[in-house]
Every structure is written in C-alpha cells, then in structure tokens.
Design a protein around this motif. Sequence first.
Motif, PDB file in Angstrom:
ATOM      1  N   GLN A  31      -1.655   9.796 -10.443  1.00 52.07           N
ATOM      2  CA  GLN A  31      -0.914   8.599 -10.089  1.00 52.07           C
ATOM      3  C   GLN A  31      -0.733   8.509  -8.589  1.00 52.07           C
ATOM      4  O   GLN A  31      -0.717   9.503  -7.889  1.00 52.07           O
ATOM      5  CB  GLN A  31       0.471   8.606 -10.745  1.00 52.07           C
ATOM      6  N   THR A  32      -0.561   7.283  -8.126  1.00 47.65           N
ATOM      7  CA  THR A  32      -0.220   7.028  -6.732  1.00 47.65           C
ATOM      8  C   THR A  32       1.191   6.465  -6.721  1.00 47.65           C
ATOM      9  O   THR A  32       1.447   5.424  -7.309  1.00 47.65           O
ATOM     10  CB  THR A  32      -1.200   6.022  -6.108  1.00 47.65           C
ATOM     11  N   GLU A  92       4.214   5.093  -4.372  1.00 48.69           N
ATOM     12  CA  GLU A  92       4.546   4.573  -3.045  1.00 48.69           C
ATOM     13  C   GLU A  92       6.053   4.397  -2.957  1.00 48.69           C
ATOM     14  O   GLU A  92       6.663   3.789  -3.838  1.00 48.69           O
ATOM     15  CB  GLU A  92       3.834   3.242  -2.799  1.00 48.69           C
ATOM     16  N   GLN A 114      -2.100  14.895  -2.460  1.00 50.81           N
ATOM     17  CA  GLN A 114      -2.211  14.277  -1.137  1.00 50.81           C
ATOM     18  C   GLN A 114      -0.916  13.545  -0.801  1.00 50.81           C
ATOM     19  O   GLN A 114      -0.313  12.896  -1.646  1.00 50.81           O
ATOM     20  CB  GLN A 114      -3.378  13.287  -1.132  1.00 50.81           C
ATOM     21  N   GLU A 131       0.671  10.947   2.282  1.00 48.23           N
ATOM     22  CA  GLU A 131       0.435  10.131   3.478  1.00 48.23           C
ATOM     23  C   GLU A 131       1.747   9.498   3.897  1.00 48.23           C
ATOM     24  O   GLU A 131       2.489   8.975   3.065  1.00 48.23           O
ATOM     25  CB  GLU A 131      -0.589   9.034   3.193  1.00 48.23           C
ATOM     26  N   THR A 183       3.291   7.672   0.704  1.00 46.79           N
ATOM     27  CA  THR A 183       2.358   7.580  -0.411  1.00 46.79           C
ATOM     28  C   THR A 183       2.052   8.984  -0.906  1.00 46.79           C
ATOM     29  O   THR A 183       1.608   9.827  -0.136  1.00 46.79           O
ATOM     30  CB  THR A 183       1.050   6.884   0.013  1.00 46.79           C
ATOM     31  N   ILE A 242      -0.034  11.112  -3.860  1.00 53.98           N
ATOM     32  CA  ILE A 242      -1.083  11.048  -4.874  1.00 53.98           C
ATOM     33  C   ILE A 242      -1.128  12.399  -5.578  1.00 53.98           C
ATOM     34  O   ILE A 242      -1.132  13.444  -4.930  1.00 53.98           O
ATOM     35  CB  ILE A 242      -2.452  10.738  -4.244  1.00 53.98           C
TER      36      ILE A 242
END
Length: 158
Positions: free
Chosen positions: A30-31, A33, A59, A61, A70, A72
């Motif tokens: 999933q991402t 935000e 990850q 960001e 963000t 991930i």
Amino acid sequence: MGFLEYVSELCDCESRWHSHRKLKKRKQLQTVEIKIKMDCEGCERRVKKSVEGMKGVTQVEVDPKQSRLTVIGYVDPDKVLERVRHRTGKKAEFWPYVPCDVVPRPYAPEAYDKKAPPGHVRNVLDDPVAAPLARASSFEVKYTTAFSDENPNACAVM
C-alpha cells in the motif's frame, strides 16, 4: 514436504489446527500519504525516522514543501498514522487532496482549498457533510444534459 510428513499430518489433528492458523492473509502493498506540517530539516528528519523502523515499510518519501509524507510498504494505514502522531507529537491526517480530474465538481463549496497544491482540491466525496454539495443531483443532471452538445436528442435553443 515428504510423504511421511504428509501422512503424519493427516493423522495428527493438532498439527492440522496449527497449520490452518498459519494461513493468515498477508497484507498488501500500500501507499499511505499523510499530511503533516514540517518547518525545518529537523522536523523532516524526525518525521522520516518515525516510520522508517516500522515492520513492512519498504520506502519513505518526505516532501516538506507540500507537507506530505509518503510511506510505501506492507503496512496498515491507520497504524502508520498513529505512529507518526505518537513519535512526532504533531497533528497528522491522511492526505486530503485529490487531482481536480477526479472530483466531478472541483469548485463546489468545501472542495476548493487555497492550501491545496496546484492542480489538487480537497476530496469532498469522502466527507459526509460536503458530499451533497459536490455531487450533482439527478434533477441537475437531467436538465444540464437536455442542452448538452453531446446529447443527440438535445434541445437546440439559440
């Protein structure tokens, strides 16, 4: 798995119960935000480190200009949000903005937000208070399509 192990599992009821428990559903990639205010590089570093150590994160960001984080990975979005709030002590919320193309009426009241990044508006379709303002009623759709150029049976009043 060998033949003897297979036969022993068939005979042993307890091992079947344990093997059934092991078949848990895996989390999907999933991402997530998150909108969180970052004033300086120290805030940026603290926000990034708050989620880097989480299990399943692949990850991270950070965009301080848009106040966006963000993440991930194979994570639960609610747990990520709670961890950011707890570790940083800052007010954090899921990213409330979507591109203008996604919302049917982007300049409806409650949708337009001056703080939104360029080309984005607030996602009012998820908000129960503002959703009726952002969605066109069937009455409006009926009369706007009556004069539409795309409707072959439309009325051509000029």
